[in-house]
Write a protein that holds these residues in place. Structure first.
Motif, PDB file in Angstrom:
ATOM      1  N   GLU A 178       0.830  -1.204   0.000  1.00 53.93           N
ATOM      2  CA  GLU A 178       0.000   0.000   0.000  1.00 53.93           C
ATOM      3  C   GLU A 178       0.868   1.258   0.000  1.00 53.93           C
ATOM      4  O   GLU A 178       0.554   2.243  -0.668  1.00 53.93           O
ATOM      5  N   ARG A 305      -2.674  11.496   0.776  1.00 54.92           N
ATOM      6  CA  ARG A 305      -3.064  10.807  -0.452  1.00 54.92           C
ATOM      7  C   ARG A 305      -2.739  11.665  -1.661  1.00 54.92           C
ATOM      8  O   ARG A 305      -2.846  12.895  -1.601  1.00 54.92           O
ATOM      9  N   CYS A 321      -3.904   4.321   6.966  1.00 55.10           N
ATOM     10  CA  CYS A 321      -3.759   3.340   5.896  1.00 55.10           C
ATOM     11  C   CYS A 321      -4.827   2.259   6.070  1.00 55.10           C
ATOM     12  O   CYS A 321      -5.399   2.086   7.152  1.00 55.10           O
ATOM     13  N   GLU A 322      -5.070   1.527   4.987  1.00 53.67           N
ATOM     14  CA  GLU A 322      -6.112   0.495   5.005  1.00 53.67           C
ATOM     15  C   GLU A 322      -5.799  -0.541   6.090  1.00 53.67           C
ATOM     16  O   GLU A 322      -4.651  -0.969   6.238  1.00 53.67           O
ATOM     17  N   GLY A 323      -6.823  -0.905   6.858  1.00 48.99           N
ATOM     18  CA  GLY A 323      -6.622  -1.899   7.907  1.00 48.99           C
ATOM     19  C   GLY A 323      -6.205  -1.321   9.244  1.00 48.99           C
ATOM     20  O   GLY A 323      -5.974  -2.072  10.192  1.00 48.99           O
ATOM     21  N   GLU A 325      -7.065   1.494  12.423  1.00 44.51           N
ATOM     22  CA  GLU A 325      -7.939   2.440  13.105  1.00 44.51           C
ATOM     23  C   GLU A 325      -7.063   3.373  13.916  1.00 44.51           C
ATOM     24  O   GLU A 325      -6.075   2.936  14.508  1.00 44.51           O
TER      25      GLU A 325
END
Length: 480
Positions: A178, A305, A321-323, A325
């Protein structure tokens, strides 16, 4: 795109994916991806012949180089666990890490910084460059699995005894795939890596990311601005991440140099000043600047971003990032939860439990706030904050103000005791050469016009340089 499950699978797959493209350029050494994969396989065989197998730890105490890359990836291919050691550590500090990690061997580069690197009793020491060890084995195929431990990276130690952070192959590959998208790293990029390989910025956002995308790695052992500028010109470098100090140096020294190839800048410092972001994007050729926030215990947690408005890039460290919290506790501490949070600190369940609570939230020690769009703003370190007459003062914020003054090249602020107010700010300032005559009174008067009274430093000390660790962070415990 790679379907590799482990770092060794990733590295060895580059032979087929990128073939004869340049993988590593280090002085006279030029390796194609096919060359690199062959050398990594042979090095894996050398480790196996030396008795290093799956799960065994090996420490690597050496500067950025082609040999470091081959050694690290070869060790991982043999199933070993990489323990990088800070090259600025003295013997006693390094030996502590080698012993605590249970390393079966220690790889060094004697002569670096005019030093001989020794090992603790009973641990064999292998010279990366002089021993011939890396090329001494028979080719070996990967022995690791995605849930296996890949590395134990010790924290920098600026706030106490370093702790060993344990991370798996799968965690690293998912996160830095990512990262490549967010940083806009491309196949064929030429990536100058100043960040030390013993730190996750150089090792994971540098080496691993380059293997994911097929970028050429240009390792730099010691930051020297003239050498960096020479390499940018000669090798047409396109990607140049680094700490704020790197960009300060480029801005000061870049006049008359051809830096036109530069496209991507990435900085991971929690306290990058807004004014520096503005100058990077307006005075240097970069067309993409990614700011982000990360820590050894979790990797890159947030990032700006592509296409984010300038103000957001300048004033925040982006969205999770994704995944991941991210939330901010009542005391403003940033808490992080997600797949990339470490497996724990090596042999330290108490410190692990203190850092990662029962609900899986990592307590970062950083202070921050989330804006309406979910972007994170870092306001300082919990340990750095000081209280002036009942008001919380954050050094990172004050440093950002000071850097707007045309005379200030670098600034670091700490809290010092004060009889009346409890604590007040003291600023350590490196002035620009053309403003060497700036005085303490002038700078304090300027600050009073721009920030609340409790934030204004009561003392200013001028320095020719600030004490930095090898990752470019100011060591505030050395400021007095």
């Amino acid at each position: 795109m790679t379907t590799a499950r482990t770092i060794p699978e990733l590295v060895l797959s580059t032979a087929d994916r990128f073939g004869d493209a340049e993988a590593v350029v280090d002085g006279e050494v030029r390796l194609t991806f096919r060359d690199l994969a062959d050398r990594v396989r042979r090095t894996a065989g050398a480790f196996a012949s030396a008795g290093v197998g799956p799960g065994d730890r090996v420490a690597l105490w050496a500067p950025n180089s082609a040999e470091w890359i081959v050694a690290a990836f070869g060790l991982l291919t043999a199933g070993g666990v990489l323990v990088p050691v800070n090259t600025r550590f003295l013997d006693e500090e390094a030996h502590d890490i080698v012993v605590r990690s249970g390393a079966k061997a220690l790889l060094v580069q004697n002569g670096f910084l005019d030093r001989e690197f020794t090992g603790p009793p009973g641990v064999p020491v292998i010279d990366l460059k002089a021993s011939g060890f890396l090329d001494s084995g028979d080719p070996l195929d990967p022995k690791a699995d995605e849930d296996d431990l890949a590395d134990i990276v010790f924290t920098s130690g600026t706030t106490g005894r370093p702790k060993g952070v344990m991370t798996t192959h799968g965690q690293t590959l998912r996160l830095y795939t990512e990262w490549c998208d967010l940083a806009q790293l491309r196949q064929g990029d030429r990536y100058l890596i100043v960040n030390p390989f013993f730190h996750i910025f150089g090792y994971k956002a540098g080496l691993v990311a380059s293997m994911i995308r097929g970028a050429t790695v240009l390792p730099v052992a010691v930051f020297d601005v003239d050498r960096v500028l020479d390499l940018v010109e000669k090798e047409r470098v396109t990607v140049l991440p680094g700490p704020p100090t790197l960009y300060h140096a480029l801005l000061e020294a870049g006049a008359g140099r051809d830096l036109s190839s530069l496209r991507v800048a990435v900085t991971g410092a929690a306290d990058i000043p807004v004014e520096l972001v503005r100058r990077i994007t307006t005075e240097l050729p970069f067309t993409h600047l990614m700011t982000g926030y990360g820590l050894t215990e979790a990797g890159t947690v947030t990032a700006s971003r592509p296409g984010d408005p300038y103000e957001a890039v300048a004033t925040t460290v982006g969205k999770p990032c994704e995944g991941f919290e991210v939330r901010v506790a009542e005391d403003q501490e940033v808490l992080v939860r997600g797949y990339s949070v470490m497996r724990g600190y090596l042999d330290d369940p108490e410190a692990t439990a203190e850092a990662v609570d029962a609900d899986g939230w990592l307590h970062t020690g950083d202070l921050g706030a989330l804006d309406a769009e979910g972007r994170l703003r870092i306001v300082g370190r919990k340990k750095d904050m000081f209280v002036v007459g009942g008001f919380n003062a954050y050094p990172a914020e004050i440093e950002g103000f000071l850097l707007r003054h045309p005379a200030v090249a670098q600034a670091a602020v700490i809290g010092v005791p004060d009889e009346r107010l409890g604590q007040v700010g003291k600023a350590f300032v490196v002035p620009r050469a053309e403003f060497a005559g700036i005085t303490e009174a002038e700078l304090i008067a300027w600050a009073r016009e721009r920030m609340a009274g409790f934030k204004v430093p009561r003392h200013v000390a001028f320095r020719t340089q600030l004490p930095l660790n090898a990752t470019g962070k100011v060591m505030k415990d050395q400021l007095t």
